[in-house]
Design an enzyme around this catalytic site. Structure first.
Site, mmCIF file in Angstrom:
data_model
loop_
_atom_site.group_PDB
_atom_site.id
_atom_site.type_symbol
_atom_site.label_atom_id
_atom_site.label_comp_id
_atom_site.label_asym_id
_atom_site.label_seq_id
_atom_site.Cartn_x
_atom_site.Cartn_y
_atom_site.Cartn_z
ATOM 1 N N CYS A 114 0.848 -1.200 0.000
ATOM 2 C CA CYS A 114 0.000 0.000 0.000
ATOM 3 C C CYS A 114 0.887 1.255 0.000
ATOM 4 O O CYS A 114 0.681 2.184 -0.788
ATOM 5 C CB CYS A 114 -0.919 -0.055 1.212
ATOM 6 S SG CYS A 114 -2.179 1.213 1.227
ATOM 7 N N CYS A 115 1.900 1.261 0.873
ATOM 8 C CA CYS A 115 2.806 2.419 0.922
ATOM 9 C C CYS A 115 3.621 2.545 -0.366
ATOM 10 O O CYS A 115 3.879 3.650 -0.832
ATOM 11 C CB CYS A 115 3.780 2.291 2.100
ATOM 12 S SG CYS A 115 3.089 2.779 3.678
ATOM 13 N N CYS A 198 -1.264 8.337 7.358
ATOM 14 C CA CYS A 198 -2.623 8.055 6.892
ATOM 15 C C CYS A 198 -3.471 7.600 8.084
ATOM 16 O O CYS A 198 -2.967 6.951 9.005
ATOM 17 C CB CYS A 198 -2.590 6.939 5.860
ATOM 18 S SG CYS A 198 -1.660 7.352 4.366
ATOM 19 N N CYS A 201 -3.479 3.967 9.647
ATOM 20 C CA CYS A 201 -2.183 3.454 10.124
ATOM 21 C C CYS A 201 -1.551 4.356 11.175
ATOM 22 O O CYS A 201 -0.352 4.231 11.449
ATOM 23 C CB CYS A 201 -1.218 3.314 8.946
ATOM 24 S SG CYS A 201 -1.901 2.363 7.594
ATOM 25 N N CYS A 225 7.564 4.104 5.660
ATOM 26 C CA CYS A 225 6.696 3.876 4.503
ATOM 27 C C CYS A 225 7.498 3.393 3.296
ATOM 28 O O CYS A 225 6.955 2.770 2.394
ATOM 29 C CB CYS A 225 5.939 5.143 4.145
ATOM 30 S SG CYS A 225 6.978 6.472 3.522
HETATM 31 S S1 SF4 Z 1 0.345 4.664 5.624
HETATM 32 FE FE1 SF4 Z 1 -1.220 3.036 5.556
HETATM 33 S S2 SF4 Z 1 -2.901 3.789 4.251
HETATM 34 FE FE2 SF4 Z 1 -1.094 5.126 3.956
HETATM 35 S S3 SF4 Z 1 -0.096 4.319 2.164
HETATM 36 FE FE3 SF4 Z 1 0.905 3.337 3.932
HETATM 37 S S4 SF4 Z 1 -0.250 1.448 4.357
HETATM 38 FE FE4 SF4 Z 1 -1.465 2.707 2.919
#
Ligand code: SF4
Length: 238
Positions: A114-115, A198, A201, A225
Site C-alpha cells: 500500500c505504501c 494516513c 495506520c 513507509c
Molecule cells: S500509511 Fe497506511 S494507508 Fe497510507 S499508504 Fe501506507 S499502508 Fe497505505
C-alpha cells in the site's frame, strides 16, 4: 561539494550542540546545498511538524526553494485541509498522489505494498517531474528505532542527494523552533498525535518512540513507509 564533506558522528552532535547551534548548522547545510543545486534543491514536505520546521528553515535560506507534498486518499481530513492552506500560502509546493485502484483495505493485508503504491511511487514521480538533484527531508535520528543510522548528507540513489538538515534535533527542539517562529502547524497535534500519517495506520501513542503509533498491529509497527529505504530513481517497479 556537499557529498564530499565528512559527516560527523551525529549521535554525539545530538547531545553536544545546543538549540541555537543546531539551527545555525541546519541553515548552513541548506545554504550550501542551495548554492550547489539551486532549483534542483527541493523540500519533501509531509505536513508534519518536522517538515514544517524544515520548510521554514528553507524559506529563510531562499523564498524560491520549491517543495513537494505526497498525499494519499487515506490522509485525515485535518491534514487535507492543512495541505490546501499550505499550498495556497506557498504555491511553490507541488502535490503528488497516485489514484490507481488498489484492493480494499490493502493497508491491513499488505501495508508495505500500500505504501509502495500510494507513497513511494508518487515520490519517484516528484523527483522526476521536478528534476530534483537534492531533496531535503525532516528525518531526525531521535524519532524512533528505524531512524538512528541516517547521515546528514546521503546518496542512496546514484545522482540524487538527500539532505537531512534537522537530523540531530530533539522533538522538543522542533516545538521550540516552531513556537519561537510562530509557525502554523497541522491541527492534529492538538489532539495528541506526535507522528502523522494516513488515518488507518496512525494512532496516538505515548512513550519514548515518537513513531510508535505508526502501523500499530502490523509488521511495520513504528517503521517506515519506504521513501527513505527504497530506490527512488531506478527503473524499479512495484
Ligand atoms: S500509511 Fe497506511 S494507508 Fe497510507 S499508504 Fe501506507 S499502508 Fe497505505
Amino acid at each position: 561539494m556537499l557529498i564530499e564533506e565528512v559527516t560527523e558522528n551525529v549521535s554525539e552532535l545530538v547531545e553536544k550542540l545546543h538549540f541555537a547551534e543546531k539551527v545555525e548548522r541546519s541553515l548552513s547545510l541548506i545554504e550550501r546545498a542551495y548554492k550547489e543545486f539551486g532549483d534542483g534543491l527541493v523540500v519533501a514536505n509531509s505536513l508534519g511538524k518536522d517538515s514544517s520546521a524544515v520548510w521554514h528553515l528553507a524559506k529563510r535560506v531562499s523564498p524560491k526553494i520549491r517543495g513537494f507534498i505526497v498525499t494519499t486518499r487515506f490522509k485525515p481530513p485535518e491534514t487535507k485541509k492543512f495541505m490546501a492552506e499550505e499550498v495556497s500560502r506557498y504555491p511553490e509546493l507541488k502535490v503528488f498522489s497516485n489514484e490507481q485502484e488498489i484492493p480494499d483495505k490493502l493497508y491491513e493485508v499488505d501495508p508495505d505494498k500500500c505504501c509502495d503504491i500510494l507513497k513511494v511511487q508518487p515520490t519517484r514521480d516528484a523527483i522526476k517531474d521536478m528534476d530534483i538533484k537534492c531533496w531535503i527531508t525532516g528525518l531526525r535520528c531521535t524519532e524512533g528505532r528505524t531512524r538512528t543510522d541516517y547521515k546528514e548528507i546521503e546518496e542512496r540513489d546514484v545522482g540524487l542527494l538527500k539532505l537531512n538538515p534537522i537530523l540531530i534535533w530533539y522533538e522538543r527542539e522542533i516545538w521550540q523552533y516552531l513556537a519561537l517562529h510562530q509557525v502554523i502547524v497541522n491541527p492534529l497535534y492538538l489532539k495528541g498525535y506526535r507522528s502523522l500519517g494516513c488515518w488507518p495506520c496512525t494512532k496516538i501513542a505515548q512513550g519514548k518512540d515518537e513513531r510508535a503509533g505508526r502501523w500499530i498491529g502490523t509488521s511495520k509497527c513504528g517503521g517506515e513507509c519506504g521513501i527513505h529505504t527504497k530506490p527512488l530513481i531506478s527503473d524499479y517497479q512495484i
